[in-house]
Design an enzyme around this catalytic site. Structure first.
Site, PDB file in Angstrom:
ATOM      1  N   ASP A 110       7.518   2.500  -2.974  1.00 10.15           N
ATOM      2  CA  ASP A 110       7.759   3.574  -2.005  1.00 10.15           C
ATOM      3  C   ASP A 110       9.220   3.605  -1.551  1.00 10.15           C
ATOM      4  O   ASP A 110       9.890   4.607  -1.704  1.00 10.15           O
ATOM      5  CB  ASP A 110       6.790   3.472  -0.804  1.00 10.15           C
ATOM      6  N   ASP A 156       3.908   3.629   6.227  1.00  7.82           N
ATOM      7  CA  ASP A 156       3.355   3.445   7.580  1.00  7.82           C
ATOM      8  C   ASP A 156       4.343   2.859   8.572  1.00  7.82           C
ATOM      9  O   ASP A 156       5.348   2.256   8.211  1.00  7.82           O
ATOM     10  CB  ASP A 156       2.168   2.478   7.513  1.00  7.82           C
ATOM     11  N   ARG A 191       0.793  -1.195   0.000  1.00 10.55           N
ATOM     12  CA  ARG A 191       0.000   0.000   0.000  1.00 10.55           C
ATOM     13  C   ARG A 191       0.845   1.273   0.000  1.00 10.55           C
ATOM     14  O   ARG A 191       0.352   2.359  -0.254  1.00 10.55           O
ATOM     15  CB  ARG A 191      -0.882  -0.014   1.263  1.00 10.55           C
ATOM     16  N   GLY A 192       2.127   1.115   0.307  1.00 11.11           N
ATOM     17  CA  GLY A 192       2.999   2.272   0.558  1.00 11.11           C
ATOM     18  C   GLY A 192       3.113   3.276  -0.570  1.00 11.11           C
ATOM     19  O   GLY A 192       3.419   4.439  -0.335  1.00 11.11           O
ATOM     20  N   ASP A 228      14.476  -1.108   0.432  1.00 10.38           N
ATOM     21  CA  ASP A 228      15.205  -1.258   1.694  1.00 10.38           C
ATOM     22  C   ASP A 228      16.183  -2.436   1.538  1.00 10.38           C
ATOM     23  O   ASP A 228      17.243  -2.262   0.956  1.00 10.38           O
ATOM     24  CB  ASP A 228      14.165  -1.477   2.796  1.00 10.38           C
ATOM     25  N   PHE A 259      14.125   4.293  10.016  1.00  8.45           N
ATOM     26  CA  PHE A 259      12.766   3.858   9.709  1.00  8.45           C
ATOM     27  C   PHE A 259      11.910   5.094   9.511  1.00  8.45           C
ATOM     28  O   PHE A 259      11.774   5.925  10.397  1.00  8.45           O
ATOM     29  CB  PHE A 259      12.210   2.965  10.822  1.00  8.45           C
ATOM     30  N   VAL A 260      11.334   5.218   8.313  1.00  9.29           N
ATOM     31  CA  VAL A 260      10.590   6.438   7.985  1.00  9.29           C
ATOM     32  C   VAL A 260       9.095   6.167   7.818  1.00  9.29           C
ATOM     33  O   VAL A 260       8.672   5.028   7.578  1.00  9.29           O
ATOM     34  CB  VAL A 260      11.146   7.104   6.701  1.00  9.29           C
TER      35      VAL A 260
HETATM   36  P1  IMP Z   1      12.435  -4.479   1.296  1.00  8.19           P
HETATM   37  O1  IMP Z   1      11.841  -5.732   0.770  1.00  8.19           O
HETATM   38  O2  IMP Z   1      13.254  -4.718   2.543  1.00  8.19           O
HETATM   39  O3  IMP Z   1      13.229  -3.697   0.259  1.00  8.19           O
HETATM   40  O4  IMP Z   1      11.298  -3.552   1.816  1.00  8.19           O
HETATM   41  C1  IMP Z   1      10.316  -3.170   1.025  1.00  8.19           C
HETATM   42  C2  IMP Z   1       9.114  -2.620   1.744  1.00  8.19           C
HETATM   43  O5  IMP Z   1       9.264  -2.536   3.156  1.00  8.19           O
HETATM   44  C3  IMP Z   1       8.886  -1.209   1.296  1.00  8.19           C
HETATM   45  O6  IMP Z   1       8.141  -1.194   0.112  1.00  8.19           O
HETATM   46  C4  IMP Z   1       8.122  -0.633   2.450  1.00  8.19           C
HETATM   47  O7  IMP Z   1       6.750  -0.917   2.300  1.00  8.19           O
HETATM   48  C5  IMP Z   1       8.670  -1.365   3.644  1.00  8.19           C
HETATM   49  N1  IMP Z   1       9.685  -0.512   4.286  1.00  8.19           N
HETATM   50  C6  IMP Z   1      11.009  -0.485   4.083  1.00  8.19           C
HETATM   51  N2  IMP Z   1      11.610   0.454   4.808  1.00  8.19           N
HETATM   52  C7  IMP Z   1      10.624   1.077   5.487  1.00  8.19           C
HETATM   53  C8  IMP Z   1      10.589   2.197   6.400  1.00  8.19           C
HETATM   54  O8  IMP Z   1      11.613   2.835   6.724  1.00  8.19           O
HETATM   55  N3  IMP Z   1       9.371   2.542   6.871  1.00  8.19           N
HETATM   56  C9  IMP Z   1       8.215   1.885   6.530  1.00  8.19           C
HETATM   57  N4  IMP Z   1       8.196   0.858   5.675  1.00  8.19           N
HETATM   58  C10 IMP Z   1       9.392   0.458   5.159  1.00  8.19           C
HETATM   59 MG    MG Z   2       6.172  -1.072  -0.099  1.00  9.00          MG
END
Ligand code: IMP
Ligand code: MG
Length: 180
Positions: free
Chosen positions: A103, A162, A46-47, A106, A155-156
């Site tokens: 969004d 969210d 949803r981000g 990470d 963490f944002v």
């Molecule tokens: P990844 O798979 O670790 O790259 O993370 C992807 C998803 O985790 C992103 O699309 C976000 O929805 C969530 N995410 C990653 N970092 C943050 C953060 O700092 N705050 C909130 N959601 C996050």
């Molecule tokens: Mg996301």
């Protein structure tokens, strides 16, 4: 259960800065898709909902909009690393030009999974744009073609993003700071 009184949010990127950057990103996207008569903009729920809605309004080319949803962090601030598709696209993408809108990248596991899944459906062209990138956290070998802002390992929340489902409605991006 998360206690939402146990943290504060420190502003990091203002609504004005986000809007200015999105204008630039839209120009760059339109250039990169200059050979396309129509593109499918695919938001990762949803981000990305706020980002995609502002981005498509700045895009000067015909767009379709679709969404895909992957499993999230749940109530944790740590990646689960295991990515599942909760909601798939409505439309076909074979032979089409697509733009994936994320969004935050990470660890990169989510984007890696989604890119592989969608590439297997043989789009003609696939580009990825992400509003935020935390390169220092990367575990999967994946990059976005276009990034709004590189940010440190914090963490944002806000602007669609969210913490335990809260703070998505903030018009800016801020870092969560836990009070101990
Ligand atoms: P990844 O798979 O670790 O790259 O993370 C992807 C998803 O985790 C992103 O699309 C976000 O929805 C969530 N995410 C990653 N970092 C943050 C953060 O700092 N705050 C909130 N959601 C996050
Ligand atoms: Mg996301």
């Amino acid at each position: 259960m998360i206690d939402h009184t146990k943290y504060t949010i420190e502003p990091m990127i203002s609504a004005k800065e986000i809007a200015a950057r999105i204008e630039q990103m839209a120009t760059s996207i339109a250039e990169q898709f200059s050979q396309s008569d129509q593109i499918i903009v695919i938001g990762l729920l949803r981000g990305s909902f706020m980002f995609i809605s502002d981005l498509v309004r700045e895009l000067s080319l015909p767009v379709e909009v679709d969404f895909i949803e992957t499993s999230s962090y749940g109530d944790s601030t740590e990646s689960s690393r295991e990515v599942r598709i909760l909601k798939d696209l409505r439309g076909e993408i074979e032979g089409r030009d697509i733009l994936i809108v994320e969004d935050i990248v990470d660890t990169g596991h989510t984007l890696n999974h989604v890119k592989q899944l969608l590439a297997a459906r043989k789009p003609r062209r696939m580009l990825v744009c992400a509003l935020l990138d935390k390169p220092s956290r990367r575990e999967a070998d994946v990059t976005a073609d276009l990034v709004g802002f590189e940010i440190p390992d914090k963490f944002v929340v806000g602007y669609g993003i969210d913490y335990a489902q809260r703070n998505r409605n903030l018009p800016y991006i801020g870092a969560v700071k836990f009070i101990d």
